[in-house]
Design an enzyme around this catalytic site. Structure first.
Site, PDB file in Angstrom:
ATOM      1  N   HIS A   1       0.812  -1.236   0.239  1.00 10.31           N
ATOM      2  CA  HIS A   1      -0.089  -0.110   0.099  1.00 10.31           C
ATOM      3  C   HIS A   1       0.834   1.393  -0.010  1.00 10.31           C
ATOM      4  O   HIS A   1       0.525   2.110  -0.505  1.00 10.31           O
ATOM      5  CB  HIS A   1      -0.997  -0.005   1.310  1.00 10.31           C
ATOM      6  CG  HIS A   1      -1.750  -1.126   0.727  1.00 10.31           C
ATOM      7  ND1 HIS A   1      -2.382  -1.719   1.935  1.00 10.31           N
ATOM      8  CD2 HIS A   1      -2.916  -1.318  -0.064  1.00 10.31           C
ATOM      9  CE1 HIS A   1      -3.496  -2.424   1.673  1.00 10.31           C
ATOM     10  NE2 HIS A   1      -3.505  -2.443   0.224  1.00 10.31           N
TER      11      HIS A   1
ATOM     12  N   ASP B   1     -13.935   0.565  -7.073  1.00  9.73           N
ATOM     13  CA  ASP B   1     -13.761  -0.797  -7.165  1.00  9.73           C
ATOM     14  C   ASP B   1     -15.209  -1.562  -7.440  1.00  9.73           C
ATOM     15  O   ASP B   1     -16.088  -1.127  -7.326  1.00  9.73           O
ATOM     16  CB  ASP B   1     -13.501  -1.377  -5.776  1.00  9.73           C
ATOM     17  CG  ASP B   1     -13.027  -2.675  -5.819  1.00  9.73           C
ATOM     18  OD1 ASP B   1     -11.637  -3.230  -5.338  1.00  9.73           O
ATOM     19  OD2 ASP B   1     -13.571  -3.675  -6.298  1.00  9.73           O
TER      20      ASP B   1
ATOM     21  N   ASP C   1      -4.868  -0.213  -8.514  1.00  6.94           N
ATOM     22  CA  ASP C   1      -4.461  -1.621  -7.534  1.00  6.94           C
ATOM     23  C   ASP C   1      -5.548  -2.591  -7.773  1.00  6.94           C
ATOM     24  O   ASP C   1      -6.599  -2.671  -6.969  1.00  6.94           O
ATOM     25  CB  ASP C   1      -4.948  -0.500  -6.112  1.00  6.94           C
ATOM     26  CG  ASP C   1      -4.673  -1.675  -5.031  1.00  6.94           C
ATOM     27  OD1 ASP C   1      -4.153  -2.712  -5.234  1.00  6.94           O
ATOM     28  OD2 ASP C   1      -4.857  -1.055  -3.903  1.00  6.94           O
ATOM     29  N   SER C   2      -4.980  -3.379  -8.756  1.00  3.38           N
ATOM     30  CA  SER C   2      -6.210  -4.234  -9.099  1.00  3.38           C
ATOM     31  C   SER C   2      -5.827  -5.693  -8.975  1.00  3.38           C
ATOM     32  O   SER C   2      -4.830  -5.890  -8.400  1.00  3.38           O
ATOM     33  CB  SER C   2      -6.666  -4.154 -10.596  1.00  3.38           C
ATOM     34  OG  SER C   2      -5.298  -4.552 -11.344  1.00  3.38           O
TER      35      SER C   2
ATOM     36  N   ASP D   1      -5.192  -9.469 -10.656  1.00  3.44           N
ATOM     37  CA  ASP D   1      -4.238  -9.845 -11.556  1.00  3.44           C
ATOM     38  C   ASP D   1      -4.798  -9.674 -12.880  1.00  3.44           C
ATOM     39  O   ASP D   1      -6.319  -9.841 -12.716  1.00  3.44           O
ATOM     40  CB  ASP D   1      -3.592 -11.426 -11.434  1.00  3.44           C
ATOM     41  CG  ASP D   1      -2.846 -11.527 -10.150  1.00  3.44           C
ATOM     42  OD1 ASP D   1      -2.378 -10.748  -9.624  1.00  3.44           O
ATOM     43  OD2 ASP D   1      -3.002 -12.900  -9.929  1.00  3.44           O
TER      44      ASP D   1
ATOM     45  N   PRO E   1     -12.374  -9.475 -13.876  1.00  3.25           N
ATOM     46  CA  PRO E   1     -12.674  -8.475 -14.313  1.00  3.25           C
ATOM     47  C   PRO E   1     -11.547  -7.237 -14.486  1.00  3.25           C
ATOM     48  O   PRO E   1     -11.702  -6.285 -14.804  1.00  3.25           O
ATOM     49  CB  PRO E   1     -13.476  -7.773 -12.889  1.00  3.25           C
ATOM     50  CG  PRO E   1     -13.180  -9.012 -11.967  1.00  3.25           C
ATOM     51  CD  PRO E   1     -12.634 -10.259 -12.697  1.00  3.25           C
TER      52      PRO E   1
HETATM   53  N1  SAM Z   1      -3.212  -5.946  -3.577  1.00  6.51           N
HETATM   54  C1  SAM Z   1      -3.903  -6.627  -4.337  1.00  6.51           C
HETATM   55  C2  SAM Z   1      -2.810  -7.572  -5.579  1.00  6.51           C
HETATM   56  O1  SAM Z   1      -1.965  -6.828  -5.967  1.00  6.51           O
HETATM   57  O2  SAM Z   1      -2.964  -8.836  -5.456  1.00  6.51           O
HETATM   58  C3  SAM Z   1      -4.982  -6.118  -5.154  1.00  6.51           C
HETATM   59  C4  SAM Z   1      -5.902  -5.860  -4.006  1.00  6.51           C
HETATM   60  S1  SAM Z   1      -7.242  -5.013  -4.205  1.00  6.51           S
HETATM   61  C5  SAM Z   1      -8.206  -5.827  -3.074  1.00  6.51           C
HETATM   62  C6  SAM Z   1      -7.908  -5.445  -5.824  1.00  6.51           C
HETATM   63  C7  SAM Z   1      -9.312  -5.052  -6.259  1.00  6.51           C
HETATM   64  O3  SAM Z   1      -9.307  -4.950  -7.714  1.00  6.51           O
HETATM   65  C8  SAM Z   1     -10.474  -5.901  -5.855  1.00  6.51           C
HETATM   66  O4  SAM Z   1     -11.301  -5.336  -4.776  1.00  6.51           O
HETATM   67  C9  SAM Z   1     -11.169  -6.239  -7.009  1.00  6.51           C
HETATM   68  O5  SAM Z   1     -12.903  -6.150  -6.716  1.00  6.51           O
HETATM   69  C10 SAM Z   1     -10.913  -4.880  -7.913  1.00  6.51           C
HETATM   70  N2  SAM Z   1     -10.929  -4.902  -9.436  1.00  6.51           N
HETATM   71  C11 SAM Z   1     -10.739  -6.075 -10.387  1.00  6.51           C
HETATM   72  N3  SAM Z   1     -11.184  -5.541 -11.655  1.00  6.51           N
HETATM   73  C12 SAM Z   1     -11.797  -4.418 -11.551  1.00  6.51           C
HETATM   74  C13 SAM Z   1     -12.306  -3.504 -12.375  1.00  6.51           C
HETATM   75  N4  SAM Z   1     -12.424  -3.625 -13.742  1.00  6.51           N
HETATM   76  N5  SAM Z   1     -12.647  -2.184 -11.763  1.00  6.51           N
HETATM   77  C14 SAM Z   1     -12.641  -1.780 -10.650  1.00  6.51           C
HETATM   78  N6  SAM Z   1     -12.025  -2.778  -9.782  1.00  6.51           N
HETATM   79  C15 SAM Z   1     -11.753  -3.911 -10.077  1.00  6.51           C
END
Ligand code: SAM
Length: 280
Positions: free
Chosen positions: A65, A109, A159-160, A162, A166
């Site tokens: 973070h 998110d 911060d997504s 993999d 989505p």
């Molecule tokens: N630290 C983490 C990692 O690198 O593995 C990432 C953590 S964060 C919880 C990832 C977030 O990305 C998830 O909550 C997921 O719902 C969100 N996410 C995935 N695709 C997305 C999209 N198209 N738009 C918005 N959020 C998305």
């Protein structure tokens, strides 16, 4: 889970795995978008898993973070408007809001359930969610950026999860073009870019896509993250203007960090030999 006591994430394509000893399953559900699990571990606090992949643990999330937020914030001359695409555990949002100059931080998110679970099991990460500058949206970040007006943001933090499911479209040229269109003149984007050891091709493709989309500058930075495959993670910055580190502001920052400081910033920006060769 390979037994009743251990959670193992197998990164099958890389022939590696990482395990944590767990003491309890705290939660499991299928949201509208992904499979969510929360465990209590013996030594890493709580652990969030999305679609079988490790997302965040209480003990080591500070590396990720802090490195997803502070380097980029101190590389921008005056970041006021920040968007976090993904980031549902709210840990990046908390770090961003430590910067008093930030006037608005929007977290976008796709999955509200991730945030609702973080509020329960990672409440320390959500402590800034009520900050008046914070705005939590639960929609697809790809659409959010596509629909945005020009010059509406200074820094986009991706911060997504993999690049599957989505999050797949968050790693492509079209998305980066949309980011350029809504970033301000000196705007920049930072995105988690996996492991330089295990996923070098992904970083090469990502930087190519950023370049082809029109970002003239890219820079990858490195940091430890023992929970993620190889334990050595990265983030890649794409910018419209040359990056200039506000080292004095960083040295005199009026908030606490656990990992990040001026020396860590400079060390993270150093490029390993094999990495330089890949981009020669
Ligand atoms: N630290 C983490 C990692 O690198 O593995 C990432 C953590 S964060 C919880 C990832 C977030 O990305 C998830 O909550 C997921 O719902 C969100 N996410 C995935 N695709 C997305 C999209 N198209 N738009 C918005 N959020 C998305």
């Amino acid at each position: 889970m390979n037994s009743s006591e251990w959670f193992t994430e197998q990164a099958a394509s890389t022939g590696t795995a990482f395990s944590l000893k767990i003491t309890k399953k705290l939660h499991e559900e299928q949201s509208d978008f992904q499979h969510l699990e929360i465990y209590e571990t013996e030594t890493f606090g709580n652990l969030m898993i999305i679609d079988g992949c490790t997302m965040v643990s209480t003990r080591d999330n500070f590396f990720y973070h802090e490195m997803m937020s502070h380097p980029a914030l101190f590389l921008h001359s005056n970041p006021k408007r920040v968007w976090i695409i993904g980031g549902g555990d709210c840990g990046t949002l908390r770090e961003v809001l430590k910067h008093k100059g930030v006037e608005q931080a929007v977290q976008i998110d796709i999955d509200e359930r991730v945030t609702r679970l973080a509020e329960i099991y990672f409440s320390e990460l959500c402590e800034s969610n009520d900050d008046p500058r914070a705005d939590l949206k639960f929609i697809d970040g790809i659409k959010w950026v596509k629909d945005a007006a020009p010059n509406s943001v200074d820094l986009i933090i991706v911060d997504s999860t993999d690049p599957i499911g989505p999050a797949e479209g968050l790693f492509g040229e079209e998305f980066y073009r949309d980011c350029i269109a809504c970033l301000s003149e000196n705007g920049l984007l930072v995105q988690q870019s996996e492991s330089a050891l295990l996923h070098l091709n992904l970083i090469i493709e990502m930087r190519d896509a950023m370049k082809n989309a029109g970002f003239p500058h890219q820079q990858t930075l490195f940091f430890p993250q023992c929970l993620y495959p190889s334990g050595w993670w990265s983030a890649t910055i794409a910018s419209k203007a040359e990056l200039a580190f506000r080292a004095n502001d960083c040295a005199n920052k009026d908030f606490e960090t656990t990992y990040y400081n001026v020396d860590i910033h400079n060390a993270a920006m150093a490029q390993p030999e094999f990495f330089k060769k890949a981009f020669a």
